[in-house]
Design an enzyme around this catalytic site. Sequence first.
Site, mmCIF file in Angstrom:
data_model
loop_
_atom_site.group_PDB
_atom_site.id
_atom_site.type_symbol
_atom_site.label_atom_id
_atom_site.label_comp_id
_atom_site.label_asym_id
_atom_site.label_seq_id
_atom_site.Cartn_x
_atom_site.Cartn_y
_atom_site.Cartn_z
ATOM 1 N N SER A 188 -5.768 -8.857 -32.024
ATOM 2 C CA SER A 188 -6.005 -9.734 -30.854
ATOM 3 C C SER A 188 -5.111 -10.988 -30.754
ATOM 4 C CB SER A 188 -7.419 -9.890 -30.404
ATOM 5 O OG SER A 188 -7.659 -10.114 -29.246
ATOM 6 N N GLU A 248 -8.653 0.930 -25.072
ATOM 7 C CA GLU A 248 -8.253 -0.628 -24.896
ATOM 8 C C GLU A 248 -7.904 -0.835 -23.459
ATOM 9 O OE1 GLU A 248 -6.438 -3.308 -27.335
ATOM 10 O OE2 GLU A 248 -6.077 -1.666 -29.150
ATOM 11 N N HIS A 298 -10.809 -2.193 -27.964
ATOM 12 C CA HIS A 298 -10.028 -3.636 -28.489
ATOM 13 C C HIS A 298 -10.909 -4.046 -29.789
ATOM 14 C CE1 HIS A 298 -7.318 -6.824 -28.221
ATOM 15 N NE2 HIS A 298 -8.201 -7.776 -28.111
#
Length: 328
Positions: A188, A248, A298
């Site tokens: 991330s 995601e 994610h």
Amino acid sequence: MSPIFGPSRLVSGLAVVLGLACGGSLSAASPKFDPMRAPLPQTGPAAVSVAASDVTTLQVDSHKGRHYRLWVAAIGKPPAAGYPMMILLDGHAAIQTLIDTSDAAPLPGPILLVAVGTPGPAYFDVEQRAYDYTPDLADGQPIFDPRAPQRRAGGAEAFLATLLGPVQQALSSRWPLDPLHRGLWGHSYGGLFTLYTLLRHGDAFQFYAPTSPSLWWHAPLPQNLAERFDRRQPGASACVRLSNGSAEGRPGHHGSRPDAAAHDQPSPPPFSAADLAQRLEPVFGQRLQWQTYPGLSHGETFPASLGPAIRSFGAWSHGAASCGFDTL
């Protein structure tokens, strides 16, 4: 079929295993992100396990007075050239994920795993990571986190200096390090930092594993960095393992439990992992692997990517061809 650049022929099957094991249902509901919540455990044959008794904890301060905690696992006896060293960002969460894993296959050789985090109790220090893992805009103006405007951002250069300075010094005073085999993994915002380091300071490490990088961050900055990168850059000889999840950015889906700041990722990103892989493949060729985990969100890519990245790095650092990608 999971998209892959690079020589590995088994990664797509592994991704399916991980996707099913992590419960990657596209209809799963996600509770609110909680930085105090332990990360998801690793699953699948590539998982890596570290015994809690083998972890050494160190405290390190940056030159600017920021405080960090290192969780260091020295696996095996040091080779003559020193330990290959891999840095794992969001260190509290990363080391917890490694310690929570059991019955994992041994690594291919000695390795020093260095999980870098902060001293507080949170698994994900959202304030610190928003600053440390994000680049500035090179215009001299203060920069803030687009997702939380009260958070200062733009500290990537200072954080990289901390990794290469005080962190390296603390490690080398205790363990012999191999300067030619250094890796960096991040997810991330940590994935953004990993990518930024590759594209701007590529000789800092030789193996990069950006996972679900926040490519939307102050767009088009990440895209511009990628488009300016070519074979003349210092990092052009590195090994790069890029990964992301196929789910995601889908509204309402972050998997069965949140972890590495699923709130970091809006939908859809302006510059995708596919775009990034396509842009970098002519530079890296077989030294680039792009893996998409089917059905994973994610947050779920945080534990899914750790084991494969560590195993590829370990195999490469001990002589495996193709950056260790074909050993999974």
